[in-house]
Design a protein around this motif. Structure first.
Motif, PDB file in Angstrom:
ATOM      1  N   HIS A  19      -2.353  -4.344  -6.348  1.00  0.00           N
ATOM      2  CA  HIS A  19      -2.155  -2.948  -6.773  1.00  0.00           C
ATOM      3  C   HIS A  19      -1.501  -2.954  -8.156  1.00  0.00           C
ATOM      4  N   GLN A  78       0.830  -1.211   0.000  1.00  0.00           N
ATOM      5  CA  GLN A  78       0.000   0.000   0.000  1.00  0.00           C
ATOM      6  C   GLN A  78       0.861   1.256   0.000  1.00  0.00           C
ATOM      7  N   LYS A  88       2.132   2.004  -3.430  1.00  0.00           N
ATOM      8  CA  LYS A  88       1.087   2.605  -4.265  1.00  0.00           C
ATOM      9  C   LYS A  88       0.915   4.084  -3.921  1.00  0.00           C
TER      10      LYS A  88
END
Length: 330
Positions: free
Chosen positions: A248, A228, A231
């Motif tokens: 992702h 995360q 990203k």
């Protein structure tokens, strides 16, 4: 003996024969005990879950499972599965080694398998992987993709097994760029380190802030925080165990795939087929046990030249031309 007595004896004989024979044969019911982090950690445990689900789908046979949420549950969960008559009980994770060793001795007629540890007993199959070989390949990918000459590694619990991932990654990155800088952090020293995505994200952001543009997560569910963070920062991450590319798309460079799913599927299947064997199974690049993932979610990130070099390196590992250091064998 009267006719009635003979009749009673005959009936009793048939009943006894039925009970002793196939009349009460248990249906095949394999079992898997997941470790901390849960079967939907999108990484290590989930790979095992996918293997069990594949067996269920292909055979129509259901399996028993248990998710360990507390360290004290491991041994009892294994024992419960054996007591309930599961012919094969698969334990996921090195932390279950002591439990498997104890319970397998209590139930010598039950087969056990353990992933990521070796338990030397006649009714135990130990399945271990050459994680360093797969990590070497994704280390190469990281170095080839890096524009800053700096890459990172976030491990879960600080144990030799995760150091094995880290060393392979380092060697792969340096194989491409001997001058590359590699940042390395471990999440913790207890099993909680496998399930702390917040901390994983913090460590990854710290490495990105120091200039890393690719970070490899080998940390179970903690790694989700790393993915995360990549990203959010517009950088790249590398997944682990399961193919995490789809989580992702566009920011996960690749995933170091560790075929725990295959280990579980084959443990179930060979037990059912009667071909199961005790002992140690070692799954590396040449056995298809580890590797890197390439699919529609990361195709645009892996250039033809990168793929060519990775394919060659894979062949060289299989041929013994590239020897990746096993941290646990040093």
């Amino acid at each position: 003996m009267t006719t009635f007595s003979r009749l009673v004896a005959a009936v009793l004989f048939v009943v006894a024969a039925t009970l002793a024979g196939g009349g009460v044969a248990q249906e095949f019911s394999p079992a898997v005990v997941f470790d901390m982090g849960g079967k939907f950690d999108k990484s290590f445990n989930e790979a095992a879950y996918n293997g069990a689900e594949r067996f269920k789908k292909e055979t129509g046979i259901a399996y028993r499972d248990f998710e360990v949420t507390n360290e004290t549950q491991r041994e009892q969960a294994l024992r419960n599965m054996a007591r309930r008559g599961s012919q094969i009980v698969v334990a996921i994770g090195f932390s279950q080694a002591s439990g498997v060793e104890k319970v397998a001795k209590e139930f010598p007629g039950t087969k056990f398998a353990i992933v990521d540890a070796v338990v030397d007993l006649p009714n135990v199959q130990s399945i271990v992987f050459k994680e360093h070989e797969g990590s070497f390949l994704v280390g190469m990918a990281a170095a080839m993709a890096s524009k800053t000459g700096k890459v990172g590694f976030v491990g879960g619990m600080d144990i030799p097994l995760i150091r094995k991932f880290a060393l392979g990654y380092e060697e792969g990155a340096k194989y491409v760029n001997p001058k590359i800088e590699i940042f390395q952090n471990m999440t913790g020293t207890t099993p909680a380190a496998w399930n702390d995505p917040t901390r994983g994200g913090e460590l990854a952001r710290s490495q990105f802030d120091r200039g890393a543009d690719v970070v490899y997560a080998a940390a179970g569910a903690t790694g989700l925080g790393v993915l995360q963070a990549a990203k959010d920062k517009g950088r790249l991450a590398i997944g682990v165990d399961s193919n995490q590319n789809h989580l992702h798309p566009g920011t996960i460079l690749t995933s170091m795939v560790k075929r725990v799913d295959l280990a579980v599927f084959e443990a179930f299947k060979t037990t059912k087929d009667g071909t199961w064997k005790a002992g140690v199974r070692v799954l590396g690049v040449s056995e298809g046990g580890v590797g890197y993932s390439l699919d529609q979610y990361n195709r645009s990130l892996i250039t033809a030249e990168m793929e060519r070099r990775l394919t060659q390196a894979r062949a060289d590992i299989v041929a013994g031309k590239i020897k990746v250091t096993d941290y646990m064998a040093k």
